[in-house]
Motif scaffolding. Structure first.
Motif, PDB file in Angstrom:
ATOM      1  N   ASP A 188      24.070  11.063  13.326  1.00  0.00           N
ATOM      2  CA  ASP A 188      25.646  11.599  13.094  1.00  0.00           C
ATOM      3  C   ASP A 188      26.428  10.545  12.595  1.00  0.00           C
ATOM      4  O   ASP A 188      27.193  11.810  11.562  1.00  0.00           O
ATOM      5  N   VAL A 189      26.476   9.578  12.915  1.00  0.00           N
ATOM      6  CA  VAL A 189      27.865   9.227  12.820  1.00  0.00           C
ATOM      7  C   VAL A 189      27.538   8.726  10.688  1.00  0.00           C
ATOM      8  O   VAL A 189      28.442   8.685  10.507  1.00  0.00           O
ATOM      9  N   MET A 190      25.847   8.670  10.526  1.00  0.00           N
ATOM     10  CA  MET A 190      26.174   8.623   9.179  1.00  0.00           C
ATOM     11  C   MET A 190      26.526   9.870   8.541  1.00  0.00           C
ATOM     12  O   MET A 190      26.565  10.041   7.069  1.00  0.00           O
ATOM     13  N   LYS A 191      26.165  10.881   9.247  1.00  0.00           N
ATOM     14  CA  LYS A 191      26.557  12.029   8.243  1.00  0.00           C
ATOM     15  C   LYS A 191      27.621  12.386   7.956  1.00  0.00           C
ATOM     16  O   LYS A 191      28.790  12.537   6.796  1.00  0.00           O
ATOM     17  N   GLN A 192      28.849  12.351   9.209  1.00  0.00           N
ATOM     18  CA  GLN A 192      30.185  11.799   9.195  1.00  0.00           C
ATOM     19  C   GLN A 192      30.857  10.756   8.351  1.00  0.00           C
ATOM     20  O   GLN A 192      31.428  11.627   7.544  1.00  0.00           O
ATOM     21  N   ILE A 193      29.886   9.681   8.309  1.00  0.00           N
ATOM     22  CA  ILE A 193      30.571   8.461   6.787  1.00  0.00           C
ATOM     23  C   ILE A 193      29.782   9.270   5.913  1.00  0.00           C
ATOM     24  O   ILE A 193      31.425   9.114   4.144  1.00  0.00           O
ATOM     25  N   GLU A 194      28.781  10.419   5.490  1.00  0.00           N
ATOM     26  CA  GLU A 194      28.512  10.968   4.113  1.00  0.00           C
ATOM     27  C   GLU A 194      30.254  11.369   3.901  1.00  0.00           C
ATOM     28  O   GLU A 194      30.373  12.359   2.603  1.00  0.00           O
ATOM     29  N   ALA A 195      29.944  12.795   4.869  1.00  0.00           N
ATOM     30  CA  ALA A 195      31.333  13.738   4.311  1.00  0.00           C
ATOM     31  C   ALA A 195      32.688  13.001   4.281  1.00  0.00           C
ATOM     32  O   ALA A 195      33.266  13.687   3.285  1.00  0.00           O
ATOM     33  N   ASP A 196      32.828  11.966   5.155  1.00  0.00           N
ATOM     34  CA  ASP A 196      34.113  11.657   4.427  1.00  0.00           C
ATOM     35  C   ASP A 196      33.904  11.260   3.324  1.00  0.00           C
ATOM     36  O   ASP A 196      35.401  11.149   2.749  1.00  0.00           O
ATOM     37  N   CYS A 197      32.985  10.662   2.713  1.00  0.00           N
ATOM     38  CA  CYS A 197      33.122   9.578   1.607  1.00  0.00           C
ATOM     39  C   CYS A 197      33.548  10.686   0.133  1.00  0.00           C
ATOM     40  O   CYS A 197      33.963  10.446  -0.878  1.00  0.00           O
ATOM     41  N   HIS A 198      32.496  12.110   0.853  1.00  0.00           N
ATOM     42  CA  HIS A 198      32.977  13.015  -0.618  1.00  0.00           C
ATOM     43  C   HIS A 198      33.899  13.787  -0.692  1.00  0.00           C
ATOM     44  O   HIS A 198      34.375  14.093  -1.372  1.00  0.00           O
ATOM     45  N   GLU A 199      34.119  13.641   0.501  1.00  0.00           N
ATOM     46  CA  GLU A 199      35.984  14.192   0.862  1.00  0.00           C
ATOM     47  C   GLU A 199      37.171  13.242   0.413  1.00  0.00           C
ATOM     48  O   GLU A 199      38.080  13.551  -0.312  1.00  0.00           O
ATOM     49  N   ALA A 200      37.113  12.135   0.797  1.00  0.00           N
ATOM     50  CA  ALA A 200      37.478  10.974   0.093  1.00  0.00           C
ATOM     51  C   ALA A 200      37.337  11.032  -1.337  1.00  0.00           C
ATOM     52  O   ALA A 200      38.674  11.102  -2.347  1.00  0.00           O
ATOM     53  N   ALA A 201      36.000  11.052  -2.229  1.00  0.00           N
ATOM     54  CA  ALA A 201      36.061  11.406  -3.250  1.00  0.00           C
ATOM     55  C   ALA A 201      37.034  12.354  -3.959  1.00  0.00           C
ATOM     56  O   ALA A 201      37.208  12.210  -5.303  1.00  0.00           O
ATOM     57  N   LYS A 202      36.679  13.083  -3.922  1.00  0.00           N
ATOM     58  CA  LYS A 202      37.785  14.588  -4.664  1.00  0.00           C
ATOM     59  C   LYS A 202      39.506  14.537  -3.892  1.00  0.00           C
ATOM     60  O   LYS A 202      39.622  14.988  -5.289  1.00  0.00           O
ATOM     61  N   GLU A 213      47.222  -2.376  -7.308  1.00  0.00           N
ATOM     62  CA  GLU A 213      46.177  -1.050  -6.639  1.00  0.00           C
ATOM     63  C   GLU A 213      45.207  -1.956  -6.797  1.00  0.00           C
ATOM     64  O   GLU A 213      44.314  -2.077  -5.479  1.00  0.00           O
ATOM     65  N   ALA A 214      44.421  -2.941  -7.780  1.00  0.00           N
ATOM     66  CA  ALA A 214      43.600  -2.595  -8.651  1.00  0.00           C
ATOM     67  C   ALA A 214      42.664  -3.740  -7.652  1.00  0.00           C
ATOM     68  O   ALA A 214      43.083  -4.243  -7.106  1.00  0.00           O
ATOM     69  N   ASN A 215      41.248  -3.020  -6.913  1.00  0.00           N
ATOM     70  CA  ASN A 215      40.609  -3.835  -5.753  1.00  0.00           C
ATOM     71  C   ASN A 215      40.563  -3.721  -4.839  1.00  0.00           C
ATOM     72  O   ASN A 215      39.664  -3.318  -3.638  1.00  0.00           O
ATOM     73  N   VAL A 216      41.936  -3.334  -4.814  1.00  0.00           N
ATOM     74  CA  VAL A 216      41.820  -3.827  -3.080  1.00  0.00           C
ATOM     75  C   VAL A 216      42.662  -2.838  -2.844  1.00  0.00           C
ATOM     76  O   VAL A 216      43.139  -2.400  -1.364  1.00  0.00           O
ATOM     77  N   THR A 217      42.549  -2.094  -3.946  1.00  0.00           N
ATOM     78  CA  THR A 217      43.268  -0.853  -2.823  1.00  0.00           C
ATOM     79  C   THR A 217      42.141   0.547  -2.896  1.00  0.00           C
ATOM     80  O   THR A 217      41.754   1.142  -4.581  1.00  0.00           O
ATOM     81  N   ALA A 218      41.511   1.556  -2.405  1.00  0.00           N
ATOM     82  CA  ALA A 218      40.182   2.241  -2.544  1.00  0.00           C
ATOM     83  C   ALA A 218      40.285   3.635  -3.284  1.00  0.00           C
ATOM     84  O   ALA A 218      41.029   4.245  -3.448  1.00  0.00           O
ATOM     85  N   ASN A 219      39.355   3.272  -4.453  1.00  0.00           N
ATOM     86  CA  ASN A 219      39.346   4.576  -5.308  1.00  0.00           C
ATOM     87  C   ASN A 219      37.764   4.968  -5.763  1.00  0.00           C
ATOM     88  O   ASN A 219      36.951   5.028  -4.829  1.00  0.00           O
ATOM     89  N   LYS A 220      37.284   6.133  -6.370  1.00  0.00           N
ATOM     90  CA  LYS A 220      36.727   6.708  -6.028  1.00  0.00           C
ATOM     91  C   LYS A 220      35.327   5.495  -6.846  1.00  0.00           C
ATOM     92  O   LYS A 220      34.445   5.740  -5.797  1.00  0.00           O
ATOM     93  N   GLY A 221      35.490   4.578  -7.251  1.00  0.00           N
ATOM     94  CA  GLY A 221      34.773   3.373  -7.551  1.00  0.00           C
ATOM     95  C   GLY A 221      34.201   3.045  -6.467  1.00  0.00           C
ATOM     96  O   GLY A 221      32.862   2.430  -5.636  1.00  0.00           O
ATOM     97  N   SER A 222      34.983   2.654  -5.016  1.00  0.00           N
ATOM     98  CA  SER A 222      34.682   2.208  -3.991  1.00  0.00           C
ATOM     99  C   SER A 222      34.255   3.145  -2.875  1.00  0.00           C
ATOM    100  O   SER A 222      33.143   2.390  -1.879  1.00  0.00           O
ATOM    101  N   VAL A 223      34.877   4.223  -3.295  1.00  0.00           N
ATOM    102  CA  VAL A 223      34.054   5.514  -2.370  1.00  0.00           C
ATOM    103  C   VAL A 223      32.068   5.365  -2.420  1.00  0.00           C
ATOM    104  O   VAL A 223      31.069   5.390  -1.828  1.00  0.00           O
ATOM    105  N   TYR A 224      32.189   5.211  -4.017  1.00  0.00           N
ATOM    106  CA  TYR A 224      30.854   5.706  -4.507  1.00  0.00           C
ATOM    107  C   TYR A 224      29.825   4.386  -4.193  1.00  0.00           C
ATOM    108  O   TYR A 224      28.913   4.698  -3.814  1.00  0.00           O
ATOM    109  N   ALA A 225      30.893   3.301  -3.751  1.00  0.00           N
ATOM    110  CA  ALA A 225      29.580   1.697  -4.088  1.00  0.00           C
ATOM    111  C   ALA A 225      29.786   1.882  -2.016  1.00  0.00           C
ATOM    112  O   ALA A 225      28.379   1.614  -1.625  1.00  0.00           O
ATOM    113  N   LEU A 226      30.202   2.535  -1.073  1.00  0.00           N
ATOM    114  CA  LEU A 226      30.048   2.289   0.146  1.00  0.00           C
ATOM    115  C   LEU A 226      28.607   3.661   0.122  1.00  0.00           C
ATOM    116  O   LEU A 226      27.960   3.642   1.131  1.00  0.00           O
TER     117      LEU A 226
END
Length: 528
Positions: A188-202, A213-226
């Motif tokens: 369930d925890v991993m399901k929530q992580i996945e949902a958060d990542c998909h919503e963050a990517a949007k 902001e470069a590298n130290v601020t999350a962007n779509k690439g950071s989300v996809y790496a996670l």
């Protein structure tokens, strides 16, 4: 303002998981009123995430590296300094100092509580209060995306350490009367992580809008790496008793990394400028925790401080807390040298002319040459992070390590593609990727893998390559668990203990006093 945020509204949503105070009922009337308030809240969220990763026992021992790199003397050795930290290298996590610090998940929930608060408040900030922002909608989306990422990353780090953890995604107006929470199943925890990542990517874009902001601020690439790491962890670690990965998650990891490669705009650092990757903000970096002395955020409690001696920090002595275990070099950086000569055959009782294979250190590999000194001693030093800046340069006093914490980078993603290929039985593809890394880093040509090796043999080489490329980057232990190669490098983790999920950490017993639904990690019940 950032201090005000983290000090006043931080504790509003952890539901008895830590000490909490009633929130000032008038606070919302004076905060969340303009763009500066919103940005300060997000800065506080990043500060809490940094605290999660850099905190440890009362001596320098950042938990991010203790969990990911220090649990085995196959890679580094922790010396006795009075806090019992060295016992974790034997699989013993029952010491009082370790339980109080590394087995305590409170700091994670502080970061999660801040994310929850931001996610609750930002949508309701009136657009008319953001008149200094050209696009209030995108401004709020960007903050929401980053808060989701921080929450997802916090939970991902937690579930790899503890497995099942309490899942908190909302805030409580009155935390004192909040209900107790049990540990949620890791699925369930991993399901929530996945949902958060998909919503963050949007809500986030590729790249960054400012250089700062470069590298130290999350962007779509950071989300996809996670997401890529999440998918591979879930594919292999949902059921410890099965060595067969879930191919749906493996394929998801594959497509996710492909997107990073195609759309992220990242590039491998030229090895001629090797150290720039680990100072931070290189084109290879995907997500980092800022620890730059340029912004007075350098660290005097970096993981580097566990290794660095007089040669790197003038007033340090040579009795460092940690050193590189010498056998790490013999298992990872070696070449097989073939010589011919006369060898005595005791069975035939005669001399024979034979080829003899001996192991020698691969001194050509740039990762060997750049990352380590004191090689010929019994306590080699890791200097991967050694960008030391003195705040008192005249007297060489007040030294701060100015190396960012590298969480995700392109080389990590590229190597994960080799792991994915092996799970898909694409052995030649994995071989090619490993050979690319060895060529790129100038390894001896004899280290090139020939075609036709078995899947298991290439997996062995893959683990070695991860151990060379990502040494002291918080990945090693998790790599060994996913690939089931832990027995070769973590002597205390037997197959029996692995099947009992004995790689998870216990929960600090004091947390049970505030939560009567909380249970101890299964393996540690009756041991603590």
């Amino acid at each position: 303002m950032c201090t005000l945020v983290t000090g006043t509204i931080l504790f509003s949503s952890c539901k008895k998981l830590m000490d909490q105070e009633p929130r000032n009922s008038t606070y919302d009337q004076v905060f969340w009123q303009n763009s500066k308030d919103c940005e300060s809240a997000l800065a506080g969220n990043y500060a809490l995430l940094r605290d999660v990763m850099t905190s440890g026992t009362f001596y320098t021992s950042p938990r991010y590296y203790m969990y990911g790199d220090a649990v085995s003397t196959s890679y580094l050795t922790l010396q006795y300094w009075g806090d019992g930290l060295e016992y974790i290298q034997n699989g013993d996590i029952t010491g009082a100092y370790n339980l109080n610090s590394l087995a305590n998940w409170t700091k994670y929930y502080k970061a999660i509580a801040m994310s929850n608060l931001i996610l609750n408040k930002i949508p309701s900030v009136p657009d008319e209060n953001l008149k200094d922002i050209s696009n209030p909608v995108k401004f709020k989306q960007k903050i929401i995306g980053q808060a989701l990422f921080i929450r997802a990353l916090s939970y991902f780090m937690m579930t790899r350490v503890w497995g099942d953890v309490p899942l908190v995604t909302t805030i409580d107006e009155d935390p004192i009367t909040a209900k107790h929470l049990a540990r949620s199943p890791k699925a369930d925890v991993m399901k929530q992580i996945e949902a958060d990542c998909h919503e963050a990517a949007k809500n986030l874009i590729w790249g960054n809008t400012t250089a700062g902001e470069a590298n130290v601020t999350a962007n779509k690439g950071s989300v996809y790496a996670l997401l890529a790491h999440l998918y591979l962890w879930r594919a292999t670690m949902t059921d410890a008793r099965s060595a067969t990965p879930n191919m749906t998650d493996v394929n998801s990891a594959d497509t996710t990394i492909t997107r990073i490669m195609e759309d992220g705009g990242y590039a491998l650092t030229d090895t001629a400028n090797y150290y720039s990757t680990f100072i931070g903000r290189s084109r290879e970096g995907i997500f980092e925790i800022n620890a730059s002395e340029d912004s007075r955020e350098g660290s005097n409690s970096s993981v580097a401080n566990m290794f660095l001696r007089t040669a790197n920090i003038a007033y340090n002595n040579n009795n460092s807390r940690a050193y590189v275990t010498p056998r790490y070099f013999t298992t990872h950086f070696f070449v097989n040298k073939v010589t011919e000569g006369w060898v005595w055959n005791e069975v035939a009782w005669a001399w024979e002319w034979k080829s003899v294979v001996t192991k020698e250190t691969d001194t050509k590999d740039i990762r060997f040459r750049k990352n380590f000194t004191d090689i010929n001693t019994d306590r080699p030093t890791c200097i991967k992070y050694s960008n030391v800046i003195y705040r008192n340069p005249g007297q060489k006093l007040d030294a701060y390590v100015s190396n960012n914490i590298i969480v995700f980078r392109l080389s990590d993603m590229r190597l994960l593609q080799a792991e994915i290929a092996l799970y898909k039985n694409q052995v030649n593809t994995a071989t090619t990727i490993i050979n690319e890394f060895r060529t790129r880093n100038g390894a001896d040509v004899s280290n090139q893998l020939p075609s036709g090796l078995t899947k298991d043999a290439v997996m062995n080489e893959y683990v070695l390559e991860r151990g060379k490329e990502l040494y002291l980057e918080g990945h090693i232990f998790y790599d060994l668990l996913r690939t089931r190669k832990y027995e070769d490098f973590v002597p205390w983790l037997t197959s029996s203990r692995f099947n009992q999920e004995g790689y998870y950490w216990p929960v600090y017993p004091a947390l049970f006093s505030n939560n009567n639904l909380l249970t101890q990690t299964t393996y540690w019940r009756g041991k603590i």
